[in-house]
Motif scaffolding. Structure first.
Motif, PDB file in Angstrom:
ATOM      1  N   LEU A  18       4.495   0.097  -7.557  1.00 30.61           N
ATOM      2  CA  LEU A  18       3.763   1.305  -7.165  1.00 30.61           C
ATOM      3  C   LEU A  18       3.823   1.520  -5.659  1.00 30.61           C
ATOM      4  CD1 LEU A  18       0.596   1.166  -9.473  1.00 30.61           C
ATOM      5  CD2 LEU A  18       2.551   2.723  -9.628  1.00 30.61           C
ATOM      6  N   ILE A  19       3.714   0.439  -4.896  1.00 31.37           N
ATOM      7  CA  ILE A  19       3.795   0.548  -3.444  1.00 31.37           C
ATOM      8  C   ILE A  19       5.221   0.890  -3.026  1.00 31.37           C
ATOM      9  CG2 ILE A  19       3.507  -0.679  -1.255  1.00 31.37           C
ATOM     10  CD1 ILE A  19       0.886  -0.073  -2.579  1.00 31.37           C
ATOM     11  N   GLN A  20       6.208   0.281  -3.685  1.00 32.08           N
ATOM     12  CA  GLN A  20       7.609   0.603  -3.393  1.00 32.08           C
ATOM     13  C   GLN A  20       7.866   2.100  -3.561  1.00 32.08           C
ATOM     14  OE1 GLN A  20      10.257  -1.699  -5.824  1.00 32.08           O
ATOM     15  NE2 GLN A  20       9.638  -3.667  -4.965  1.00 32.08           N
ATOM     16  N   SER A  21       7.370   2.640  -4.669  1.00 38.32           N
ATOM     17  CA  SER A  21       7.574   4.056  -4.962  1.00 38.32           C
ATOM     18  C   SER A  21       6.900   4.943  -3.921  1.00 38.32           C
ATOM     19  CB  SER A  21       7.032   4.375  -6.358  1.00 38.32           C
ATOM     20  OG  SER A  21       7.210   5.732  -6.665  1.00 38.32           O
ATOM     21  N   ALA A  22       5.680   4.581  -3.536  1.00 34.99           N
ATOM     22  CA  ALA A  22       4.947   5.361  -2.536  1.00 34.99           C
ATOM     23  C   ALA A  22       5.656   5.314  -1.186  1.00 34.99           C
ATOM     24  CB  ALA A  22       3.520   4.836  -2.408  1.00 34.99           C
ATOM     25  N   ILE A  23       6.212   4.160  -0.831  1.00 35.83           N
ATOM     26  CA  ILE A  23       6.959   4.027   0.426  1.00 35.83           C
ATOM     27  C   ILE A  23       8.138   4.985   0.429  1.00 35.83           C
ATOM     28  CG2 ILE A  23       8.444   2.501   1.784  1.00 35.83           C
ATOM     29  CD1 ILE A  23       6.680   0.165   0.833  1.00 35.83           C
ATOM     30  N   ALA A  24       8.909   4.981  -0.664  1.00 35.27           N
ATOM     31  CA  ALA A  24      10.106   5.820  -0.745  1.00 35.27           C
ATOM     32  C   ALA A  24       9.769   7.302  -0.619  1.00 35.27           C
ATOM     33  CB  ALA A  24      10.836   5.552  -2.056  1.00 35.27           C
ATOM     34  N   LYS A  25       8.622   7.698  -1.141  1.00 33.17           N
ATOM     35  CA  LYS A  25       8.244   9.108  -1.129  1.00 33.17           C
ATOM     36  C   LYS A  25       7.660   9.537   0.222  1.00 33.17           C
ATOM     37  CE  LYS A  25       7.335   9.177  -6.100  1.00 33.17           C
ATOM     38  NZ  LYS A  25       6.299   9.177  -7.160  1.00 33.17           N
ATOM     39  N   ARG A  26       7.096   8.585   0.978  1.00 38.21           N
ATOM     40  CA  ARG A  26       6.439   8.954   2.236  1.00 38.21           C
ATOM     41  C   ARG A  26       7.156   8.455   3.480  1.00 38.21           C
ATOM     42  NH1 ARG A  26       0.112   7.860   1.045  1.00 38.21           N
ATOM     43  NH2 ARG A  26       0.095   7.778   3.312  1.00 38.21           N
ATOM     44  N   LEU A  27       8.270   7.781   3.270  1.00 36.77           N
ATOM     45  CA  LEU A  27       9.020   7.235   4.395  1.00 36.77           C
ATOM     46  C   LEU A  27       9.696   8.367   5.172  1.00 36.77           C
ATOM     47  CD1 LEU A  27       9.813   4.436   5.563  1.00 36.77           C
ATOM     48  CD2 LEU A  27      11.911   4.603   4.226  1.00 36.77           C
ATOM     49  N   THR A  28       9.531   8.358   6.471  1.00 36.17           N
ATOM     50  CA  THR A  28      10.188   9.327   7.343  1.00 36.17           C
ATOM     51  C   THR A  28      10.941   8.572   8.431  1.00 36.17           C
ATOM     52  OG1 THR A  28       8.200   9.511   8.735  1.00 36.17           O
ATOM     53  CG2 THR A  28       8.465  11.131   6.963  1.00 36.17           C
ATOM     54  N   ASN A  29      11.968   9.199   8.968  1.00 37.05           N
ATOM     55  CA  ASN A  29      12.770   8.553  10.009  1.00 37.05           C
ATOM     56  C   ASN A  29      11.905   8.222  11.220  1.00 37.05           C
ATOM     57  OD1 ASN A  29      15.049   8.780   8.434  1.00 37.05           O
ATOM     58  ND2 ASN A  29      15.728  10.695   9.373  1.00 37.05           N
ATOM     59  N   GLY A  30      11.986   6.963  11.654  1.00 35.47           N
ATOM     60  CA  GLY A  30      11.255   6.548  12.849  1.00 35.47           C
ATOM     61  C   GLY A  30       9.839   6.096  12.606  1.00 35.47           C
ATOM     62  N   CYS A  31       9.365   6.144  11.355  1.00 34.76           N
ATOM     63  CA  CYS A  31       7.983   5.732  11.101  1.00 34.76           C
ATOM     64  C   CYS A  31       7.877   4.208  11.123  1.00 34.76           C
ATOM     65  CB  CYS A  31       7.471   6.284   9.773  1.00 34.76           C
ATOM     66  SG  CYS A  31       7.987   5.347   8.326  1.00 34.76           S
ATOM     67  N   ASN A  32       6.664   3.725  11.366  1.00 32.10           N
ATOM     68  CA  ASN A  32       6.396   2.285  11.387  1.00 32.10           C
ATOM     69  C   ASN A  32       6.196   1.812   9.950  1.00 32.10           C
ATOM     70  OD1 ASN A  32       5.052  -0.294  11.524  1.00 32.10           O
ATOM     71  ND2 ASN A  32       4.610   0.133  13.676  1.00 32.10           N
ATOM     72  N   LEU A  33       7.190   1.102   9.421  1.00 28.64           N
ATOM     73  CA  LEU A  33       7.158   0.703   8.013  1.00 28.64           C
ATOM     74  C   LEU A  33       5.983  -0.212   7.706  1.00 28.64           C
ATOM     75  CD1 LEU A  33       8.420   0.697   5.205  1.00 28.64           C
ATOM     76  CD2 LEU A  33       9.928  -1.158   5.961  1.00 28.64           C
ATOM     77  N   ARG A  34       5.713  -1.170   8.584  1.00 28.58           N
ATOM     78  CA  ARG A  34       4.613  -2.105   8.339  1.00 28.58           C
ATOM     79  C   ARG A  34       3.274  -1.384   8.292  1.00 28.58           C
ATOM     80  NH1 ARG A  34       6.082  -7.387   8.475  1.00 28.58           N
ATOM     81  NH2 ARG A  34       8.123  -7.863   9.376  1.00 28.58           N
ATOM     82  N   GLU A  35       3.092  -0.420   9.189  1.00 23.08           N
ATOM     83  CA  GLU A  35       1.844   0.354   9.187  1.00 23.08           C
ATOM     84  C   GLU A  35       1.742   1.209   7.929  1.00 23.08           C
ATOM     85  OE1 GLU A  35      -0.820   0.314  11.197  1.00 23.08           O
ATOM     86  OE2 GLU A  35       0.126  -1.416  12.156  1.00 23.08           O
ATOM     87  N   LEU A  36       2.877   1.768   7.498  1.00 24.49           N
ATOM     88  CA  LEU A  36       2.881   2.576   6.274  1.00 24.49           C
ATOM     89  C   LEU A  36       2.495   1.729   5.070  1.00 24.49           C
ATOM     90  CD1 LEU A  36       3.493   5.138   4.664  1.00 24.49           C
ATOM     91  CD2 LEU A  36       5.924   4.470   4.647  1.00 24.49           C
ATOM     92  N   ILE A  37       3.066   0.529   4.967  1.00 26.54           N
ATOM     93  CA  ILE A  37       2.734  -0.372   3.860  1.00 26.54           C
ATOM     94  C   ILE A  37       1.255  -0.743   3.905  1.00 26.54           C
ATOM     95  CG2 ILE A  37       3.115  -2.697   2.925  1.00 26.54           C
ATOM     96  CD1 ILE A  37       6.041  -2.411   3.757  1.00 26.54           C
ATOM     97  N   LYS A  38       0.752  -1.023   5.099  1.00 29.44           N
ATOM     98  CA  LYS A  38      -0.657  -1.371   5.269  1.00 29.44           C
ATOM     99  C   LYS A  38      -1.551  -0.238   4.781  1.00 29.44           C
ATOM    100  CE  LYS A  38      -3.797  -2.997   8.911  1.00 29.44           C
ATOM    101  NZ  LYS A  38      -3.905  -3.285  10.368  1.00 29.44           N
ATOM    102  N   ASP A  39      -1.218   0.989   5.161  1.00 33.08           N
ATOM    103  CA  ASP A  39      -2.019   2.156   4.743  1.00 33.08           C
ATOM    104  C   ASP A  39      -1.938   2.367   3.238  1.00 33.08           C
ATOM    105  OD1 ASP A  39      -2.714   2.609   7.375  1.00 33.08           O
ATOM    106  OD2 ASP A  39      -1.191   4.148   7.713  1.00 33.08           O
ATOM    107  N   LEU A  40      -0.747   2.202   2.678  1.00 35.54           N
ATOM    108  CA  LEU A  40      -0.579   2.407   1.236  1.00 35.54           C
ATOM    109  C   LEU A  40      -1.346   1.365   0.430  1.00 35.54           C
ATOM    110  CD1 LEU A  40       3.227   3.278   1.120  1.00 35.54           C
ATOM    111  CD2 LEU A  40       1.327   4.827   0.649  1.00 35.54           C
ATOM    112  N   LYS A  41      -1.384   0.138   0.922  1.00 30.48           N
ATOM    113  CA  LYS A  41      -2.142  -0.908   0.232  1.00 30.48           C
ATOM    114  C   LYS A  41      -3.631  -0.603   0.262  1.00 30.48           C
ATOM    115  CE  LYS A  41       0.933  -4.902   0.595  1.00 30.48           C
ATOM    116  NZ  LYS A  41       1.129  -6.257   1.165  1.00 30.48           N
ATOM    117  N   LYS A  42      -4.103  -0.073   1.395  1.00 30.46           N
ATOM    118  CA  LYS A  42      -5.516   0.318   1.493  1.00 30.46           C
ATOM    119  C   LYS A  42      -5.839   1.416   0.486  1.00 30.46           C
ATOM    120  CE  LYS A  42      -6.523  -0.688   6.375  1.00 30.46           C
ATOM    121  NZ  LYS A  42      -6.852  -0.062   7.679  1.00 30.46           N
TER     122      LYS A  42
END
Length: 348
Positions: free
Chosen positions: A185-209
């Motif tokens: 579920l987190i993998q899928s959310a990352i793929a849908k919200r990933l943008t060029n230049g974004c901080n991946l670790r912060e994105l994962i942290k936010d998605l887990k929250k």
């Protein structure tokens, strides 16, 4: 191509490349076959040579069955697929995801052809020309550990991989390894919200929250009714969306997220000042490192009453100051004047 068909047990040839038969394993398979039948067919080639399933075949022989279900592989087609896969891996325009998929497919082909030496596999282990991970990595000009890393990217959900191929992350091994460690579920959310230049670790942290918050809300939704006690009510909401009558609550107990904006505690105290009845209490957990900040924020709205210590079963140093934390503080606040109704321990 492969097809499933019944083949005479005595027609199947077993070469000397298999590991010795484990009789305990055969006994277990005999019981399983008699109880539920053969779940996975054995694998043979068009010359009736066994490729996989030696223990299953032996179990059929022990039982005395004359026929066994087999998957028959067309080795000529497998050879063609392997050649095509090898040619593709030589290309320089494959991204990391595509390279990972090719390596995984190549491994499957080598196993089916009996050319993959892998600890624990019941394939032509140790046969002439069988390849180890080390030899496969050497052929590609990379280390064995790098080979494992690239191949591990296939652990990412297939649909997610297709989405990631359209992003810059498709050729970033470190980022992909971070993604493959997440649940689907987190993998899928990352793929849908990933943008060029974004901080991946912060994105994962936010998605887990977000995922944890959603999980908690779903859990709360399972409570279809409130408590039997009419004096206790359950509200499934953010306290900042205040729907509670002023001066109507005697006690609030909460455990706010410490890592979010510290001003949350100020909002909490303001909420308590609004809904608590005169003399009502608010208890809240807090991290030791933020005690002073929180007290400064909350004392503008409520009166500090006491601090309670809750013992930790295990000590930790997670506050980053080299302190092994053996207790957790709970701040006790009151609205107005609180009447003393008894004596209480301040350590639990």
């Amino acid at each position: 191509m492969s097809n499933i068909k019944e083949v005479a047990v005595n027609k199947i040839k077993v070469k000397e490349h298999f590991r010795p038969i484990n009789l305990d394993k055969v006994d277990d398979l005999v019981k399983s076959v008699l109880a539920v039948g053969l779940i996975n067919p054995i694998v043979i080639n068009s010359d009736f040579e066994l490729i996989a399933g030696n223990h299953r075949l032996q179990a059929y022989r022990e039982i005395g069955f004359n026929q066994i279900e087999c998957r028959v592989l067309d080795l000529l087609e497998l050879e063609e697929q392997l050649l095509q896969c090898d040619e593709n891996l030589i290309r320089l325009d494959l991204n990391v995801i595509e390279r990972s998929e090719h390596l995984s497919h190549r491994d499957e082909l080598l196993i089916s052809l009996g050319r993959r030496a892998k600890v624990g596999d019941n394939q032509y282990k140790g046969s002439l020309g069988s390849q180890t991970t080390k030899s496969l990595a050497k052929d590609l000009g990379i280390s064995r550990s790098k080979y494992y890393q690239i191949k591990s990217i296939c652990k990412i959900d297939a649909d997610v991989r297709e989405l990631l191929k359209k992003t810059d992350v498709a050729d970033n091994l470190d980022a992909l390894m971070l993604i493959q460690k997440q649940e689907v579920l987190i993998q899928s959310a990352i793929a849908k919200r990933l943008t060029n230049g974004c901080n991946l670790r912060e994105l994962i942290k936010d998605l887990k929250k977000e995922a944890e918050k959603e999980r908690q809300l779903k859990e709360l939704d399972t409570y279809k009714i409130n408590f039997d006690n009419d004096n206790i009510k359950l509200f499934c909401d953010d306290f900042r969306n205040n729907k509670i009558e002023d001066n109507s609550v005697k006690l609030i107990w909460c455990d706010p997220p410490y890592t979010e904006d510290i001003n949350l505690y100020g909002d909490l105290a303001k909420f308590g000042q609004s809904v608590l009845a005169e003399g009502g209490s608010l208890f809240c957990y807090i991290a030791q490192a933020r005690l002073k900040e929180v007290i400064d924020l909350m004392c503008d709205h409520l009166t500090y009453y006491w601090i309670i210590a809750v013992k930790n079963e295990y000590s930790s140093g997670r506050d980053g100051k080299g302190i092994f934390i053996s207790w957790k503080p709970i701040l006790w606040w009151v609205k107005g004047n609180r009447k003393n109704f008894g004596r209480y321990k301040n350590i639990f």
